[in-house]
Design an enzyme around this catalytic site. Structure first.
Site, PDB file in Angstrom:
ATOM      1  N   ASP A 121     -12.606 -14.090   3.928  1.00  0.00           N
ATOM      2  CA  ASP A 121     -13.612 -13.802   4.953  1.00  0.00           C
ATOM      3  C   ASP A 121     -14.555 -12.678   4.572  1.00  0.00           C
ATOM      4  OD1 ASP A 121     -11.649 -11.644   5.170  1.00  0.00           O
ATOM      5  OD2 ASP A 121     -12.712 -11.094   6.998  1.00  0.00           O
TER       6      ASP A 121
ATOM      7  N   ASP B 221      -7.808  -7.602  -5.946  1.00  0.00           N
ATOM      8  CA  ASP B 221      -9.032  -6.855  -6.190  1.00  0.00           C
ATOM      9  C   ASP B 221      -8.635  -5.507  -6.804  1.00  0.00           C
ATOM     10  OD1 ASP B 221     -11.859  -6.490  -5.874  1.00  0.00           O
ATOM     11  OD2 ASP B 221     -11.523  -5.377  -4.035  1.00  0.00           O
TER      12      ASP B 221
ATOM     13  N   LYS C  54      -9.743 -10.617  -9.585  1.00  0.00           N
ATOM     14  CA  LYS C  54     -10.956  -9.929 -10.048  1.00  0.00           C
ATOM     15  C   LYS C  54     -10.505  -8.775 -10.930  1.00  0.00           C
ATOM     16  CE  LYS C  54     -14.009 -10.035  -5.981  1.00  0.00           C
ATOM     17  NZ  LYS C  54     -14.492  -9.143  -4.902  1.00  0.00           N
TER      18      LYS C  54
ATOM     19  N   GLU D 258      -0.981 -14.691  -2.357  1.00  0.00           N
ATOM     20  CA  GLU D 258      -2.136 -13.883  -1.948  1.00  0.00           C
ATOM     21  C   GLU D 258      -3.428 -14.646  -2.232  1.00  0.00           C
ATOM     22  OE1 GLU D 258      -3.501 -11.882  -0.205  1.00  0.00           O
ATOM     23  OE2 GLU D 258      -3.327  -9.827  -0.926  1.00  0.00           O
ATOM     24  N   ASP D 259      -4.488 -14.308  -1.513  1.00  0.00           N
ATOM     25  CA  ASP D 259      -5.774 -14.962  -1.746  1.00  0.00           C
ATOM     26  C   ASP D 259      -6.477 -14.406  -2.990  1.00  0.00           C
ATOM     27  OD1 ASP D 259      -6.203 -12.507  -0.499  1.00  0.00           O
ATOM     28  OD2 ASP D 259      -7.659 -13.251   0.955  1.00  0.00           O
TER      29      ASP D 259
ATOM     30  N   PHE E  57     -18.706 -10.643  -4.244  1.00  0.00           N
ATOM     31  CA  PHE E  57     -17.967 -10.826  -2.994  1.00  0.00           C
ATOM     32  C   PHE E  57     -17.929 -12.303  -2.639  1.00  0.00           C
ATOM     33  CE2 PHE E  57     -16.640 -10.501   1.376  1.00  0.00           C
ATOM     34  CZ  PHE E  57     -15.646  -9.542   1.263  1.00  0.00           C
TER      35      PHE E  57
ATOM     36  N   ARG F 259     -13.973 -18.116   6.792  1.00  0.00           N
ATOM     37  CA  ARG F 259     -12.652 -18.531   6.302  1.00  0.00           C
ATOM     38  C   ARG F 259     -12.507 -20.050   6.261  1.00  0.00           C
ATOM     39  NH1 ARG F 259      -9.297 -13.970   6.084  1.00  0.00           N
ATOM     40  NH2 ARG F 259      -9.527 -12.434   7.733  1.00  0.00           N
TER      41      ARG F 259
ATOM     42  N   GLY G 154      -5.913 -13.835   4.737  1.00  0.00           N
ATOM     43  CA  GLY G 154      -6.702 -14.490   3.695  1.00  0.00           C
ATOM     44  C   GLY G 154      -6.085 -15.677   2.983  1.00  0.00           C
TER      45      GLY G 154
HETATM   46  P1  IMP Z   1      -6.912  -5.126  -2.959  1.00  0.00           P
HETATM   47  O1  IMP Z   1      -5.860  -4.416  -2.166  1.00  0.00           O
HETATM   48  O2  IMP Z   1      -8.088  -4.234  -3.252  1.00  0.00           O
HETATM   49  O3  IMP Z   1      -6.384  -5.821  -4.168  1.00  0.00           O
HETATM   50  O4  IMP Z   1      -7.571  -6.182  -2.002  1.00  0.00           O
HETATM   51  C1  IMP Z   1      -6.967  -7.334  -1.700  1.00  0.00           C
HETATM   52  C2  IMP Z   1      -7.541  -7.882  -0.420  1.00  0.00           C
HETATM   53  O5  IMP Z   1      -8.919  -7.582  -0.255  1.00  0.00           O
HETATM   54  C3  IMP Z   1      -7.474  -9.386  -0.470  1.00  0.00           C
HETATM   55  O6  IMP Z   1      -6.250  -9.837   0.051  1.00  0.00           O
HETATM   56  C4  IMP Z   1      -8.651  -9.808   0.357  1.00  0.00           C
HETATM   57  O7  IMP Z   1      -8.253  -9.943   1.702  1.00  0.00           O
HETATM   58  C5  IMP Z   1      -9.635  -8.689   0.223  1.00  0.00           C
HETATM   59  N1  IMP Z   1     -10.724  -9.011  -0.731  1.00  0.00           N
HETATM   60  C6  IMP Z   1     -10.911  -8.507  -1.965  1.00  0.00           C
HETATM   61  N2  IMP Z   1     -11.991  -9.029  -2.564  1.00  0.00           N
HETATM   62  C7  IMP Z   1     -12.513  -9.910  -1.676  1.00  0.00           C
HETATM   63  C8  IMP Z   1     -13.645 -10.802  -1.711  1.00  0.00           C
HETATM   64  O8  IMP Z   1     -14.414 -10.921  -2.690  1.00  0.00           O
HETATM   65  N3  IMP Z   1     -13.843 -11.548  -0.598  1.00  0.00           N
HETATM   66  C9  IMP Z   1     -13.025 -11.495   0.511  1.00  0.00           C
HETATM   67  N4  IMP Z   1     -11.957 -10.680   0.566  1.00  0.00           N
HETATM   68  C10 IMP Z   1     -11.698  -9.896  -0.513  1.00  0.00           C
HETATM   69 MG    MG Z   2      -5.894 -10.637   1.892  1.00  0.00          MG
END
Ligand code: IMP
Ligand code: MG
Length: 179
Positions: free
Chosen positions: A159, A103, A131, A99-100, A152, A165, A44
């Site tokens: 992606d 979440d 977020k 990181e992108d 989202f 992407r 990402g």
């Molecule tokens: P976490 O482990 O729940 O914090 O998720 C992080 C990963 O989930 C990110 O690196 C993204 O790859 C993916 N992700 C979370 N939210 C989104 C979104 O809104 N769009 C696309 N990818 C997301």
């Molecule tokens: Mg990611």
């Protein structure tokens, strides 16, 4: 704009402007010893990473790590896989994880945990998007591009099912595409 996109949340120009600010902050913070290993969290953050490192004004070492927790869906599986963490040598280095989006926080918590065991000199986190409403695991973010609502989003590296992407902007994906 693509028909699958409901709304452009962050334009190319807005992201570019913010990257310059983040790059300046990072350049100033590491000015003293100028030794920095920036780690791109794949897939990402590949677009953000490429733009961000070019906004840092001293030579940066780059490395790449895969982290996966989604398997084709739009919500995290909760389990985070980091298959190649052994090939990145962070011992004694100032490390910046790029990181992108944060979440639930699980990906970064796991990455941080894994890398801290390898004794870097320091470890900081830079994320393009955050977020905060969705956080399950607490993580301290040192540099953040933008806080975004609980929608989202895709584009600029992010992606849905490995698509979108390559969009130059970040847009909110229409719900009917992923539900
Ligand atoms: P976490 O482990 O729940 O914090 O998720 C992080 C990963 O989930 C990110 O690196 C993204 O790859 C993916 N992700 C979370 N939210 C989104 C979104 O809104 N769009 C696309 N990818 C997301
Ligand atoms: Mg990611």
């Amino acid at each position: 704009m693509l028909p699958d996109i409901k709304e452009v949340l962050l334009s190319e120009e807005k992201i570019c402007e913010r990257n310059r600010v983040l790059g300046k902050m990072i350049s100033e913070d590491y000015q003293e010893n100028q030794g920095l290993m920036a780690i791109c969290i794949l897939r990402g953050s590949f677009v953000f990473f490429a733009d961000l490192v070019r906004c840092i004004d001293f030579p940066v070492e780059v490395a790449f790590l895969h982290a996966a927790s989604y398997f084709g869906g739009s919500t995290s599986s909760g389990e985070v896989h980091i298959p190649d963490s052994n090939i990145v040598d962070v011992e004694g280095k100032d490390v910046l994880l790029v990181e992108d989006i944060v979440d639930s926080g699980r990906t970064l918590a796991k990455l941080k945990d894994t890398l801290l065991k390898k004794r870097p000199k320091s470890l900081k986190i830079c994320t393009l998007l955050d977020k905060p409403e969705r956080r399950v695991v607490e993580v301290d973010v040192d540099y953040c591009g933008f806080q975004v609502p609980d929608e989202f989003v895709v584009g600029y590296g992010l992606d849905y099912d490995q698509k979108y992407r390559n969009l130059p902007y970040i847009g909110i994906l229409k719900r009917e595409i992923y539900s």
